[in-house]
Structures are given as structure tokens and as C-alpha cells.
Design a protein around this motif. Structure first.
Motif: not given
Length: 261
Positions: A45-49, A20-39
Motif C-alpha cells: 500500500s502507498d502512503l496517502d498523506l 521537505e514539504e514543511s520547509a515550503r509551507r506551514e502544515h496545520l495537520v498531516v493526516s494519514l489516509s488511504g488503506a492505512h487509516a481505513y484498517g
């Protein structure tokens, strides 16, 4: 691949939001952040994009109430999954890199990209050449903010304490090596915090898990070491005092703007 950090259900919800968001803007990168990326993710836990997008150059010339360089945010619960999506336009992100903004550096150089444009590979070497000791100020300031948040919980929140450690050690590692690593479990042994494994196990039980008093008291006496590591890393850093790649970054940005009018 980063997707292995998510359950199948979480991945489906993330794809839905990103489509949905990619239809609105061109993403250079979508990174997973928050607890999932921090180990230290927990089942709730939420999904922090955290994203970087490229605005069409023609939009930069329009008279609009909402400017094309403004950040975009989306926070909602979809099918039981809490989504925290935010995206910043490329130019402010690159400026932030030059200023030492670790948040933006992590988006561009981190290892947890859910989606990435082929253009990303062209800018990554330029970003690496633009890193400087200015990152120390960012990571120390963010860690101090998280420390204050931990204090507000009566030193009981496992999550807040882990954020202090994650931030200081990510900053330490970046200053000493020029590399970005956000996973605390990949850093804690290397920088003398093996005992943080107990905190990680505690946090993985739940997002709002609280430390037992003996463990909380122990870490109140230990957390200052993480700041000492970060300060020492600034003095021994392999990075220059100030960024050296500004001209290259600007030239690359202008090429991107010309190709997306």
C-alpha cells in the motif's frame, strides 16, 4: 499513536517527505489516509498523506501566476515507498467543511494525524459545531463513485469494494454520532457488516488482490445495504440540516490570518 500503523522504513520516508514539504509551507495537520487509516493496509500500500496548510497572509495579496490557495500535490516512489502527498490551504478547507466535504472533515477531526500544529486543537471544536447533514451528499456521492469503479473491475477488486463500505460506514457513523471514524474494522460490527472481516483479510494480502467469484457474487447482493444504512442515518442524524458554526469559523480564520502576515 498513528506512527504504529507504519513500518520503520515507511515512517522514515514519510518524515523525509514531510520535512521537505514543511520547509515550503506551514502544515496545520498531516493526516494519514488511504488503506492505512481505513484498517486494511497491505505490504504494498502507498502512503496517502492528506494535509491542510496555512498560507502567509501576505502571499494572498501578491500577483502570482500560481495562487497561494491552490492545492499542492506530490506523487513519487522514494526508496521503494510510494508517496501520495496532497495539501490544501486552510480557507478552502474550512469552506469545504461547511459544505459537508467529508474529505476535509476527516483531515481536521480524524484520529490518524502524523503531525499537527498546536493551532489545530483550537479549531477542532469549531469544526465539530459546523458539521451538518450536508455530509450525506458527500459520502454517498463518493461511495457511488467507488461502486462504479468496482463494477469496472468486474466486481473483482477487493480494494474498491472495501472503499465502498468504508465510505458509507464512515458517513453513517458521522451522521449518527457527529464523530469521525475512518477505520472500517472499528465500524463494521457496529453497523451490521461483521462479514467484511473476510474482505479485510483478503485485501491485506496485496493491494491488487481480487475476490474469488463466490465472494464477489455474495457482495454484489449485499453492498446495497451499506447505502441503505447511510440514507437511514441521514434521516436519524444528530446533526442539523445546515451548518451552524460558520461565523465562529470565519472569526477564527481571520485571527489566524492576522497572526501570519
Amino acid at each position: 499513536m498513528t506512527r504504529h500503523l507504519l513500518t520503520e522504513h515507511q515512517a522514515r520516508v514519510a518524515d523525509r517527505v514531510l520535512d521537505e514539504e514543511s520547509a515550503r509551507r506551514e502544515h496545520l495537520v498531516v493526516s494519514l489516509s488511504g488503506a492505512h487509516a481505513y484498517g486494511f493496509p497491505s505490504p504494498d500500500s502507498d502512503l496517502d498523506l492528506k494535509c491542510v496548510h496555512i498560507a502567509p497572509t501576505s502571499h494572498l495579496l501578491r500577483l502570482e501566476q500560481r495562487g497561494p490557495l491552490d492545492p499542492t500535490e506530490r506523487l513519487e516512489v522514494i526508496d521503494g515507498v510510494e508517496i501520495d502527498y496532497s495539501s490544501n490551504e486552510l480557507a478552502p478547507v474550512l469552506l469545504g467543511v461547511l459544505q459537508g466535504n467529508g474529505n476535509y472533515v476527516e483531515r481536521l477531526l480524524g484520529t490518524h494525524a502524523l503531525r499537527a500544529s498546536p493551532v489545530l486543537e483550537a479549531v477542532r471544536p469549531l469544526v465539530r459545531r459546523s458539521l451538518s447533514r450536508r455530509m450525506h451528499r458527500h459520502y454517498r456521492g463518493f461511495a457511488q463513485g467507488q461502486l462504479r469503479e468496482w463494477e469496472k473491475t468486474g466486481f473483482r477488486s477487493t480494494k474498491k469494494l472495501l472503499y465502498v463500505l468504508r465510505t458509507t460506514l464512515t458517513g453513517t457513523h458521522a451522521l449518527l454520532t457527529g464523530e469521525v471514524e475512518t477505520d472500517l474494522t472499528a465500524l463494521m460490527d457496529r453497523y451490521g457488516f461483521s462479514e467484511a472481516g473476510e474482505l479485510v483479510a483478503w485485501k491485506r494480502r496485496g493491494e491488487r488482490s481480487e475476490l474469488p467469484e463466490p465472494l464477489s457474487e455474495h457482495w454484489r447482493g449485499q453492498v446495497a445495504r451499506a447505502f441503505e444504512r447511510l440514507d437511514e442515518a441521514r434521516e436519524r442524524s444528530v446533526l442539523p440540516e445546515d451548518p451552524e458554526g460558520a461565523a465562529e469559523l470565519e472569526a477564527w480564520l481571520l485571527d489566524v490570518r492576522r497572526s501570519r502576515f
